[in-house]
Design a protein around this motif. Structure first.
Motif, mmCIF file in Angstrom:
data_model
loop_
_atom_site.group_PDB
_atom_site.id
_atom_site.type_symbol
_atom_site.label_atom_id
_atom_site.label_comp_id
_atom_site.label_asym_id
_atom_site.label_seq_id
_atom_site.Cartn_x
_atom_site.Cartn_y
_atom_site.Cartn_z
ATOM 1 N N ILE A 12 0.838 -1.202 0.000
ATOM 2 C CA ILE A 12 0.000 0.000 0.000
ATOM 3 C C ILE A 12 0.873 1.252 0.000
ATOM 4 O O ILE A 12 0.631 2.196 -0.756
ATOM 5 N N ARG A 13 1.898 1.269 0.831
ATOM 6 C CA ARG A 13 2.808 2.434 0.880
ATOM 7 C C ARG A 13 3.492 2.668 -0.458
ATOM 8 O O ARG A 13 3.671 3.808 -0.881
ATOM 9 N N TRP A 15 2.272 1.878 -3.437
ATOM 10 C CA TRP A 15 1.256 2.458 -4.325
ATOM 11 C C TRP A 15 1.046 3.925 -4.003
ATOM 12 O O TRP A 15 0.981 4.767 -4.891
ATOM 13 N N LEU A 16 0.912 4.253 -2.724
ATOM 14 C CA LEU A 16 0.665 5.640 -2.324
ATOM 15 C C LEU A 16 1.828 6.551 -2.684
ATOM 16 O O LEU A 16 1.638 7.754 -2.883
ATOM 17 N N GLY A 26 -0.951 4.282 -7.299
ATOM 18 C CA GLY A 26 -1.770 5.291 -6.637
ATOM 19 C C GLY A 26 -1.612 6.620 -7.343
ATOM 20 O O GLY A 26 -0.493 7.069 -7.607
ATOM 21 N N LYS A 28 -2.644 10.699 -7.333
ATOM 22 C CA LYS A 28 -3.115 11.808 -6.502
ATOM 23 C C LYS A 28 -4.341 12.460 -7.126
ATOM 24 O O LYS A 28 -4.438 12.582 -8.343
ATOM 25 N N ARG A 37 -6.445 13.256 -1.712
ATOM 26 C CA ARG A 37 -6.498 11.801 -1.545
ATOM 27 C C ARG A 37 -5.742 11.133 -2.687
ATOM 28 O O ARG A 37 -5.334 11.769 -3.643
ATOM 29 N N THR A 38 -5.596 9.836 -2.585
ATOM 30 C CA THR A 38 -4.950 9.046 -3.629
ATOM 31 C C THR A 38 -5.895 7.936 -4.041
ATOM 32 O O THR A 38 -6.449 7.253 -3.189
ATOM 33 N N LYS A 39 -6.084 7.756 -5.337
ATOM 34 C CA LYS A 39 -6.914 6.676 -5.856
ATOM 35 C C LYS A 39 -5.983 5.599 -6.389
ATOM 36 O O LYS A 39 -5.122 5.869 -7.224
ATOM 37 N N ILE A 40 -6.156 4.380 -5.906
ATOM 38 C CA ILE A 40 -5.337 3.269 -6.363
ATOM 39 C C ILE A 40 -6.052 2.615 -7.529
ATOM 40 O O ILE A 40 -7.205 2.198 -7.410
#
Length: 97
Positions: A12-13, A15-16, A26, A28, A37-40
């Motif tokens: 997750i990190r 991707w972000l 991810g 922005k 926010r961030t959309k994956i």
């Protein structure tokens, strides 16, 4: 339990941070009720993200109409880690069917 989640949290990190892992990244979100926010998203076979998305923000602070569908479009942004952003494009005016 921390060991069980560490690999998932690391993914997750990544991707972000805008790193493409398993053809997923991810991106922005800029402006509108989802700003910051961030959309994956999963990239297509050409390595491109989905062209955009529509969403309802739910309960957010600000002047946003939570009942409206807010439109975001994909924009190239070479200065970002993922190379793309989702930019706010306005509110969908068509009524739900």
């Amino acid at each position: 339990m921390g060991d069980e989640n560490s690999e998932h949290l690391t993914l997750i990190r990544r991707w972000l941070a805008g790193e493409t892992v398993n053809n997923t990244v991810g991106i922005k979100i800029v402006s509108g009720p989802f700003n910051g926010r961030t959309k994956i998203v999963e990239l297509d076979q050409s390595g491109l993200p989905p062209a955009g998305f529509r969403g309802r923000p739910g309960r957010t602070s600000g002047p946003w109409n939570s009942a409206a569908k807010h439109i975001y479009l994909t924009v190239r942004a070479p200065d970002t880690a993922a190379g793309w952003i989702y930019e706010y494009a306005g509110i969908e005016t068509a009524a739900d069917g």
